[in-house]
Design a protein around this motif. Structure first.
Motif, PDB file in Angstrom:
ATOM      1  N   UNK A 128      81.020  57.595  54.138  1.00 38.40           N
ATOM      2  CA  UNK A 128      80.885  57.184  52.721  1.00 38.40           C
ATOM      3  C   UNK A 128      79.524  58.075  52.326  1.00 38.40           C
ATOM      4  N   UNK A 129      79.442  58.607  51.149  1.00 33.52           N
ATOM      5  CA  UNK A 129      78.340  59.269  50.509  1.00 33.52           C
ATOM      6  C   UNK A 129      77.082  58.326  50.307  1.00 33.52           C
ATOM      7  N   UNK A 130      75.753  58.469  50.783  1.00 32.12           N
ATOM      8  CA  UNK A 130      74.850  57.713  50.754  1.00 32.12           C
ATOM      9  C   UNK A 130      74.022  58.038  49.138  1.00 32.12           C
ATOM     10  N   UNK A 131      73.804  56.854  48.545  1.00 34.25           N
ATOM     11  CA  UNK A 131      73.217  57.322  47.159  1.00 34.25           C
ATOM     12  C   UNK A 131      71.571  57.710  47.481  1.00 34.25           C
ATOM     13  N   UNK A 132      71.199  58.679  46.853  1.00 34.70           N
ATOM     14  CA  UNK A 132      69.955  59.297  47.028  1.00 34.70           C
ATOM     15  C   UNK A 132      68.777  58.149  46.930  1.00 34.70           C
ATOM     16  N   UNK A 133      68.891  57.025  46.028  1.00 34.36           N
ATOM     17  CA  UNK A 133      67.870  56.023  46.143  1.00 34.36           C
ATOM     18  C   UNK A 133      67.720  55.368  47.274  1.00 34.36           C
ATOM     19  N   UNK A 134      68.255  55.459  48.273  1.00 34.41           N
ATOM     20  CA  UNK A 134      67.865  54.898  49.633  1.00 34.41           C
ATOM     21  C   UNK A 134      67.399  55.550  50.418  1.00 34.41           C
ATOM     22  N   UNK A 135      67.329  56.975  50.271  1.00 32.92           N
ATOM     23  CA  UNK A 135      66.550  57.455  51.169  1.00 32.92           C
ATOM     24  C   UNK A 135      65.186  57.271  51.423  1.00 32.92           C
ATOM     25  N   UNK A 136      64.328  56.864  50.494  1.00 40.14           N
ATOM     26  CA  UNK A 136      62.906  56.676  50.957  1.00 40.14           C
ATOM     27  C   UNK A 136      62.714  55.314  51.641  1.00 40.14           C
TER      28      UNK A 136
ATOM     29  N   UNK B 117      78.542  43.049  55.533  1.00 38.64           N
ATOM     30  CA  UNK B 117      77.298  43.238  54.884  1.00 38.64           C
ATOM     31  C   UNK B 117      76.103  42.858  55.290  1.00 38.64           C
ATOM     32  N   UNK B 118      75.975  41.899  56.394  1.00 37.79           N
ATOM     33  CA  UNK B 118      74.733  41.722  57.004  1.00 37.79           C
ATOM     34  C   UNK B 118      74.430  42.684  57.906  1.00 37.79           C
ATOM     35  N   UNK B 119      75.360  43.375  58.512  1.00 38.38           N
ATOM     36  CA  UNK B 119      74.966  44.313  59.516  1.00 38.38           C
ATOM     37  C   UNK B 119      75.072  45.779  59.077  1.00 38.38           C
ATOM     38  N   UNK B 120      75.625  46.081  57.963  1.00 38.55           N
ATOM     39  CA  UNK B 120      75.587  47.491  57.147  1.00 38.55           C
ATOM     40  C   UNK B 120      75.565  47.254  55.799  1.00 38.55           C
ATOM     41  N   UNK B 121      74.612  47.842  55.248  1.00 36.74           N
ATOM     42  CA  UNK B 121      74.551  48.063  53.920  1.00 36.74           C
ATOM     43  C   UNK B 121      75.611  48.824  53.014  1.00 36.74           C
ATOM     44  N   UNK B 122      75.851  48.745  52.108  1.00 34.30           N
ATOM     45  CA  UNK B 122      76.906  49.482  51.338  1.00 34.30           C
ATOM     46  C   UNK B 122      76.135  50.695  50.516  1.00 34.30           C
ATOM     47  N   UNK B 123      75.557  51.700  51.321  1.00 41.43           N
ATOM     48  CA  UNK B 123      74.611  52.659  50.641  1.00 41.43           C
ATOM     49  C   UNK B 123      75.338  53.805  49.575  1.00 41.43           C
ATOM     50  N   UNK B 124      76.563  53.666  49.412  1.00 37.46           N
ATOM     51  CA  UNK B 124      77.310  54.348  48.446  1.00 37.46           C
ATOM     52  C   UNK B 124      76.810  53.774  47.021  1.00 37.46           C
ATOM     53  N   UNK B 125      76.605  52.585  47.016  1.00 36.45           N
ATOM     54  CA  UNK B 125      76.154  51.981  45.983  1.00 36.45           C
ATOM     55  C   UNK B 125      74.655  52.172  45.824  1.00 36.45           C
ATOM     56  N   UNK B 126      74.115  52.207  44.462  1.00 35.80           N
ATOM     57  CA  UNK B 126      72.659  52.205  44.191  1.00 35.80           C
ATOM     58  C   UNK B 126      72.091  51.061  44.580  1.00 35.80           C
ATOM     59  N   UNK B 127      70.854  50.984  44.981  1.00 32.68           N
ATOM     60  CA  UNK B 127      70.163  49.762  45.223  1.00 32.68           C
ATOM     61  C   UNK B 127      70.223  48.551  43.978  1.00 32.68           C
ATOM     62  N   UNK B 128      70.223  49.161  42.979  1.00 29.95           N
ATOM     63  CA  UNK B 128      70.464  48.045  41.862  1.00 29.95           C
ATOM     64  C   UNK B 128      71.744  47.515  41.583  1.00 29.95           C
ATOM     65  N   UNK B 129      72.913  48.351  42.214  1.00 34.40           N
ATOM     66  CA  UNK B 129      74.276  47.886  42.246  1.00 34.40           C
ATOM     67  C   UNK B 129      74.560  47.124  43.518  1.00 34.40           C
ATOM     68  N   UNK B 130      73.795  47.258  44.263  1.00 32.16           N
ATOM     69  CA  UNK B 130      74.226  46.868  45.786  1.00 32.16           C
ATOM     70  C   UNK B 130      74.019  45.074  45.751  1.00 32.16           C
ATOM     71  N   UNK B 131      74.953  44.298  46.451  1.00 32.28           N
ATOM     72  CA  UNK B 131      74.997  43.136  46.361  1.00 32.28           C
ATOM     73  C   UNK B 131      73.444  42.497  46.917  1.00 32.28           C
ATOM     74  N   UNK B 132      73.048  41.592  46.393  1.00 29.95           N
ATOM     75  CA  UNK B 132      71.522  41.134  46.791  1.00 29.95           C
ATOM     76  C   UNK B 132      71.527  40.597  48.639  1.00 29.95           C
ATOM     77  N   UNK B 133      70.532  40.795  48.973  1.00 28.69           N
ATOM     78  CA  UNK B 133      70.565  40.087  50.411  1.00 28.69           C
ATOM     79  C   UNK B 133      69.560  41.137  51.088  1.00 28.69           C
ATOM     80  N   UNK B 134      69.725  41.201  52.646  1.00 26.05           N
ATOM     81  CA  UNK B 134      68.618  41.576  53.445  1.00 26.05           C
ATOM     82  C   UNK B 134      68.446  43.030  53.237  1.00 26.05           C
ATOM     83  N   UNK B 135      69.134  44.018  52.498  1.00 26.58           N
ATOM     84  CA  UNK B 135      68.981  45.060  52.313  1.00 26.58           C
ATOM     85  C   UNK B 135      68.278  45.434  51.245  1.00 26.58           C
ATOM     86  N   UNK B 136      68.420  44.806  50.162  1.00 27.39           N
ATOM     87  CA  UNK B 136      67.676  45.019  48.848  1.00 27.39           C
ATOM     88  C   UNK B 136      66.299  44.292  48.732  1.00 27.39           C
ATOM     89  N   UNK B 137      66.043  43.454  49.609  1.00 28.15           N
ATOM     90  CA  UNK B 137      64.794  42.645  49.422  1.00 28.15           C
ATOM     91  C   UNK B 137      63.810  43.346  50.136  1.00 28.15           C
TER      92      UNK B 137
END
Length: 177
Positions: free
Chosen positions: A109-117, A157-177
């Motif tokens: 799946x393509x990774x949204x560029x806002x996750x890169x940093x 979702x706990x083990x792998x984020x959905x990086x094809x979504x932007x951080x703003x669109x990603x379900x809240x959780x350990x990857x967005x906090x």
């Protein structure tokens, strides 16, 4: 994405005499093997992950990232996929690949560029001028369902984020906090 490589091997940024251990190790690995694998240890209740730096430099292939498995398994997945790309089997978003590991298929799946940093900063240190393409190798649950499929195990979702979504669109959780 353009085919120009702006990595620290291809472009002199005027700081080659001040490169750190990470950059020097990455250069050696890329020159010797074609890419380097960076392992990120679990931290702050998040599982670890592994990603590449150098696939774009060597093959003009997207870089890879995988999350939430044992370090050896993650390294095996990105190396196997890199080997397949080097053998002429390109890495393409949306592909289900059965050649990454013997245990199960993965979907790229393509990774949204806002996750890169946030999650791939070491690759940015190597390339200096993103964006460059990244693909996430997403693995299924025990029933073979991927996180975006109905009935999939919510623990994915706990083990792998959905990086094809932007951080703003990603379900809240350990990857967005």
């Amino acid at each position: 994405m353009g085919s120009v490589c702006r990595c620290i091997i291809c472009h002199d940024y005027g700081d080659r005499d001040r490169l750190g251990k990470f950059e020097l190790r990455t250069i050696v690995h890329v020159k010797q093997y074609g890419w380097s694998v960076i392992l990120t240890s679990p931290r702050e209740n998040r599982p670890g992950w592994a990603f590449t730096a150098g696939l774009w430099h060597t093959l003009r292939s997207p870089e890879l990232v995988v999350f939430g498995l044992e370090p050896y398994d993650m390294q095996t997945i990105v190396n196997n996929l890199g080997d397949r790309a080097a053998a002429g089997h390109p890495l393409v978003a949306g592909q289900e690949r059965r050649d990454a590991t013997d245990r199960h298929p993965v979907v790229l799946r393509p990774v949204h560029t806002h996750w890169y940093e946030r999650l791939l900063s070491e690759a940015l240190r190597f390339y200096r001028h993103p964006p460059l393409p990244f693909l996430q190798a997403v693995w299924p649950d025990a029933a073979g369902r991927y996180p975006w499929q109905a009935g999939s195990d919510p623990a994915l979702g706990r083990y792998q984020p959905s990086l094809w979504l932007s951080p703003e669109s990603h379900p809240p959780g350990i990857w967005t906090s």
